[in-house]
Enzyme design. Structure first.
Site, PDB file in Angstrom:
ATOM      1  N   GLU A  28      -3.326   4.707   1.926  1.00 53.04           N
ATOM      2  CA  GLU A  28      -4.373   5.198   1.035  1.00 53.04           C
ATOM      3  C   GLU A  28      -5.172   4.003   0.524  1.00 53.04           C
ATOM      4  O   GLU A  28      -4.667   2.878   0.493  1.00 53.04           O
ATOM      5  CB  GLU A  28      -3.737   5.942  -0.144  1.00 53.04           C
TER       6      GLU A  28
ATOM      7  N   GLY B 228       0.839  -1.180   0.000  1.00 52.91           N
ATOM      8  CA  GLY B 228       0.000   0.000   0.000  1.00 52.91           C
ATOM      9  C   GLY B 228       0.881   1.238   0.000  1.00 52.91           C
ATOM     10  O   GLY B 228       2.105   1.149   0.117  1.00 52.91           O
ATOM     11  N   TYR B 229       0.244   2.390  -0.119  1.00 55.35           N
ATOM     12  CA  TYR B 229       0.980   3.655  -0.220  1.00 55.35           C
ATOM     13  C   TYR B 229       0.531   4.625   0.865  1.00 55.35           C
ATOM     14  O   TYR B 229      -0.652   4.909   1.004  1.00 55.35           O
ATOM     15  CB  TYR B 229       0.782   4.273  -1.607  1.00 55.35           C
ATOM     16  N   LEU B 230       1.520   5.116   1.624  1.00 51.35           N
ATOM     17  CA  LEU B 230       1.274   6.174   2.587  1.00 51.35           C
ATOM     18  C   LEU B 230       1.211   7.511   1.856  1.00 51.35           C
ATOM     19  O   LEU B 230       0.535   8.431   2.293  1.00 51.35           O
ATOM     20  CB  LEU B 230       2.373   6.203   3.650  1.00 51.35           C
TER      21      LEU B 230
END
Length: 156
Positions: free
Chosen positions: A83, A29-31
């Site tokens: 996100e 996932g992406y912060l």
């Protein structure tokens, strides 16, 4: 400064699976997924990683990359605050000529997409492509994992 140089290709058949020397399931996932920098959290098998990538150069083949292994439990906790749009895939490692191709078979909303990446020492380095590699998509943003979480393959 660490520099990642790679070429990315679509995959035209599943012949890579028989040739793979290893495979591992990856959840990421992406912060942060802004164009100028991405901050990725990844669980790869039984290990956790935090990766920061900068914006790519004009060709899309080179960009800054910093990656560190982090405790697995920390990676799982960070995934929970990422996100929306977690990426789920299996990565196959396939040796061909002097290179190892990383072939990613995607699941979930990106089901049906299979891409191969080949890391290089320079942008000018030649790539001996296997028969199962098709069109080059290096530098096409829609194939970046950080974009696949926002606009998945099944929505194209």
């Amino acid at each position: 400064m660490a520099l990642e140089i790679e070429r990315k290709y679509l995959v035209s058949s599943d012949a890579y699976k028989e040739l793979a020397k290893a495979s591992v399931r990856i959840t990421q996932g992406y912060l942060s997924s802004v164009k100028e920098r991405t901050v990725r959290v990844r669980v790869k098998g039984d290990k956790g990683y935090l990766t920061i990538k900068g914006i790519g150069n004009e060709s899309g083949a080179s960009r800054y990359e910093w990656e560190r292994e982090i405790p697995l439990e920390d990676a799982k906790a960070l995934l929970a605050i990422c996100e929306p749009g977690v990426i789920d895939k299996t990565r196959y490692l396939v040796d061909h000529g002097p290179h190892t191709f990383e072939v990613d078979e995607f699941y979930g909303e990106n089901l049906g997409l299979v891409v191969a990446e080949c890391e290089l020492d320079s942008e000018e380095q030649a790539v001996e492509k296997p028969d199962w590699v098709a069109e080059e998509v290096t530098g096409d943003p829609k194939y970046y994992n950080s974009m696949l979480m926002k606009t998945p393959y099944t929505q194209w």
